[in-house]
Design an enzyme around this catalytic site. Sequence first.
Site, PDB file in Angstrom:
ATOM      1  N   CYS A 213       0.686  -1.263   0.100  1.00 38.96           N
ATOM      2  CA  CYS A 213       0.102   0.021  -0.215  1.00 38.96           C
ATOM      3  C   CYS A 213       0.759   1.305  -0.067  1.00 38.96           C
ATOM      4  O   CYS A 213       2.069   1.133   0.164  1.00 38.96           O
ATOM      5  CB  CYS A 213      -0.813   0.159   1.189  1.00 38.96           C
ATOM      6  SG  CYS A 213      -2.021  -1.613   1.185  1.00 38.96           S
TER       7      CYS A 213
ATOM      8  N   SER B 281      11.364 -12.486  -4.699  1.00 36.24           N
ATOM      9  CA  SER B 281      12.655 -12.004  -5.300  1.00 36.24           C
ATOM     10  C   SER B 281      13.910 -12.721  -4.456  1.00 36.24           C
ATOM     11  O   SER B 281      13.777 -13.264  -3.218  1.00 36.24           O
ATOM     12  CB  SER B 281      13.249 -10.360  -5.111  1.00 36.24           C
ATOM     13  OG  SER B 281      13.412 -10.003  -3.904  1.00 36.24           O
TER      14      SER B 281
END
Length: 632
Positions: A2, A363
């Site tokens: 967010c 990642s």
Amino acid sequence: MCGIAGIFHCGTPKPVDPRRVERMTDALLHRGPDGGDVWTEHGVGLGHRRLSIIDIAGSPQPMHSIDGRCVLVFNGEIYNYRELRRELKELGAQFRTEGDSEAILAAWQQWGPACLSRLDGMFAFAIYDRADRTLFLARDRFGVKPLFMVHLSDGSLAFASELKGLLAHPLLRREVDPLAVEDYLTWGYVPDHRSILKGVEKLPAGHYRLLRHDQQPAPPVQWWDVDFSKRHKGSTADLSAQLLHLLREGVESRTVADVPLGAFLSGGVDSSSVVALMAEASREPVNTCSIGFDVAALDETGYARRIAQQFGTNHRERIVDPDDFGAVDMLAGMFDEPFADGSALPTWRVCQLARENVTVALSGDGADEAFAGYRRQVFHAREEQVRAIFPRALRQPVFGTLGKLWPKADWAPQALRAKSTFQALGASGEEGYARGLSVTPPELRALLYTEAMQRQLGDYRAEQPLIAMMQGAPARSGLDRAQYADLKFWLPGDILTKVDRTSMAVSLEAREPLLDHRLVEFAAALPHSERIKGHQGKWLLKHTMERMLPHDVLYRPKQGFVTPISEWLRGPLQSEALGIAASGALSETGWFSTSHLKHLAQQHIFGRSDHARLLWQLIMLDRSLRHLGASA
């Protein structure tokens, strides 16, 4: 994931215009396209933009506690929120939602600032306590999620997930800090101890601030640090088993989501390890994606494709070429501050590719810092052995003189490019590592600056904060101090900034399982021989993953995810290199010698020296100044 923003009046509370908070959150729309709202009360305003990942329909923000006392805006994910909710329920807490946001509120009400040590996740959040009339701002251990702050002329403190949120506030002064230019030219980014604009601060990783209406603003408080002063005991087999367990926990905890999930796959050790562990834990094929280059020597898509085939992933790939340079202005807009990591462009492209199929991507970031995977760390460990043999009184005249006399031969074979090594050996370990980590050395910066810029900088040099950090590190050795600096300075300022901005630009949540704090704390206590063995860095991680990954993937030379900027600036982008000296934005600042900039560009184009990184820095600085509309 967010975007958050807010305004808090320190001292005398004043009304907060909700339209100002709304404009700040509107600037963060890309971080949260799924919804947003603003809440204000006398002296405070909180705003939120939401990207729905967990409890998609049930956790709107700003979120109020059940008793109405506290209000939260939160950016990030808490991976252990289910366990945390169970513990809090046993202590009497009640919940209306199924997500992690309400767990933070309940944890704050139960434990106050001590709640932070119980949170396993990436986060930046603000909690306003209506009874105590306090604002609590906090950032996660490694700085995965950002938080910018500024004290304004009306007595308020404004904060936002990105600088562009603060830029939307009409009272923000857009005056460039010359010390930040020195920092940027040295490192290729503006570190977390400074911002490109005067007065703007970043809440440091692993810190919080507790502010009150009736008191002067309190400085940040450190709530977490990584300790390199301890050492594990045990055999390699035992340590490897512990590491594999922690790796599995880190990956599995980050696969919790109510939306499609995937992974970035470069074909290197770290991303391949994450994909291997994801495949092990999943019944469905893992979604993977990778980016390649039109320069064969830098293209790793073949390795990525091989890993994808081994683990049966749904794999997609795309190629980056010089035509993508047209997106440089968009990059400047993503980062706000100047940012010259050459891998930002392909990282953005791989985020775009991932977002076509998933909303969350894992990642491999963080392993090089934690396990000593960078070549510079291996070189530094060797240099420290030399420093231990020869006292500085001997090293300074011998190696220092060689460093001055040895030519800077970028065109020569690696073995003959010893200038930087001699310069490093003539200095302390901290000074040598700072030189190795920097993009532009102090001698070259001195040539670039005008006399007016030199006066503005005074005695300040960008290496000073890094050297001080290393000297004060909880560490036993030079390698410890180098890794500490990478985790505390390089990682939040460069790597995590790059991933956050490029992923959020396309409304993609990126998660870093190799930055699980228990995993990093374990790695920090490994003996040197388990980190570096011979010429191999990150040794224990590679050894542990031998059971899952091919030997040549694990032990091939580290390549890095770097755009072929050097070749592009000698070819299709020559005009950009030559035009930097005449750039309007840069020339108007009066910071740099235009004749020297032109000379550097010509040296690079004709192959006499490799100034690609510096030229790229200047191009990105120029674009950033235009984007910010800031004055020198």
